[in-house]
Design a protein around this motif. Structure first.
Motif, PDB file in Angstrom:
ATOM      1  N   ILE A 192      -9.815  -1.571   4.936  1.00 34.87           N
ATOM      2  CA  ILE A 192      -8.760  -1.534   3.923  1.00 34.87           C
ATOM      3  C   ILE A 192      -9.355  -1.675   2.532  1.00 34.87           C
ATOM      4  O   ILE A 192      -8.990  -0.935   1.615  1.00 34.87           O
ATOM      5  CB  ILE A 192      -7.710  -2.629   4.183  1.00 34.87           C
ATOM      6  CG1 ILE A 192      -6.921  -2.320   5.448  1.00 34.87           C
ATOM      7  CG2 ILE A 192      -6.769  -2.774   2.995  1.00 34.87           C
ATOM      8  CD1 ILE A 192      -6.015  -3.435   5.899  1.00 34.87           C
ATOM      9  N   LEU A 207     -10.083  -5.321   7.895  1.00 36.43           N
ATOM     10  CA  LEU A 207      -9.949  -5.761   6.508  1.00 36.43           C
ATOM     11  C   LEU A 207     -10.988  -5.103   5.612  1.00 36.43           C
ATOM     12  O   LEU A 207     -10.697  -4.721   4.480  1.00 36.43           O
ATOM     13  CB  LEU A 207     -10.060  -7.281   6.425  1.00 36.43           C
ATOM     14  CG  LEU A 207      -8.920  -8.066   7.061  1.00 36.43           C
ATOM     15  CD1 LEU A 207      -9.243  -9.552   7.064  1.00 36.43           C
ATOM     16  CD2 LEU A 207      -7.628  -7.805   6.345  1.00 36.43           C
ATOM     17  N   VAL A 222      -9.033   1.224  -0.338  1.00 35.21           N
ATOM     18  CA  VAL A 222      -8.403   0.959  -1.627  1.00 35.21           C
ATOM     19  C   VAL A 222      -9.375   1.248  -2.751  1.00 35.21           C
ATOM     20  O   VAL A 222      -9.020   1.836  -3.776  1.00 35.21           O
ATOM     21  CB  VAL A 222      -7.891  -0.509  -1.703  1.00 35.21           C
ATOM     22  CG1 VAL A 222      -7.464  -0.870  -3.106  1.00 35.21           C
ATOM     23  CG2 VAL A 222      -6.738  -0.711  -0.736  1.00 35.21           C
ATOM     24  N   LEU A 234       0.816  -1.210   0.000  1.00 32.87           N
ATOM     25  CA  LEU A 234       0.000   0.000   0.000  1.00 32.87           C
ATOM     26  C   LEU A 234       0.851   1.261   0.000  1.00 32.87           C
ATOM     27  O   LEU A 234       0.391   2.307  -0.445  1.00 32.87           O
ATOM     28  CB  LEU A 234      -0.940  -0.001   1.204  1.00 32.87           C
ATOM     29  CG  LEU A 234      -1.966  -1.125   1.234  1.00 32.87           C
ATOM     30  CD1 LEU A 234      -2.772  -1.060   2.520  1.00 32.87           C
ATOM     31  CD2 LEU A 234      -2.874  -1.063   0.034  1.00 32.87           C
ATOM     32  N   MET A 256      -8.999  -8.359   0.259  1.00 31.56           N
ATOM     33  CA  MET A 256      -9.367  -7.861   1.587  1.00 31.56           C
ATOM     34  C   MET A 256     -10.868  -8.000   1.832  1.00 31.56           C
ATOM     35  O   MET A 256     -11.299  -8.352   2.929  1.00 31.56           O
ATOM     36  CB  MET A 256      -8.952  -6.397   1.754  1.00 31.56           C
ATOM     37  CG  MET A 256      -7.474  -6.181   1.769  1.00 31.56           C
ATOM     38  SD  MET A 256      -6.701  -7.061   3.135  1.00 31.56           S
ATOM     39  CE  MET A 256      -5.051  -7.216   2.511  1.00 31.56           C
TER      40      MET A 256
END
Length: 61
Positions: free
Chosen positions: A51, A48, A55, A3, A27
């Motif tokens: 994330i 998760l 993203v 990342l 994720m």
């Protein structure tokens, strides 16, 4: 590390888009498995899921 690398790049190519989609999908899948497997008792699924959402939002801007 995965990342951090994209956040430092100024120009994004097709490779970055593929990596971004893979990270977001994995994720999201892991969050779903943890939610189902632990019957919503494990807080890791929230991380998760966060994330995956971050993203995905990074891809839309």
């Amino acid at each position: 590390m995965i990342l951090l690398w994209p956040s430092r790049q100024s120009s994004f190519g097709a490779t970055f888009t593929v990596v971004e989609n893979i990270v977001a999908a994995s994720m999201l899948g892991r969050a779903a498995l943890i939610l189902i497997g632990t019957k919503v008792e494990h807080p890791g699924s929230v991380g998760l899921l966060g994330i995956a959402v971050l993203v995905w939002f990074g891809d839309t801007t």
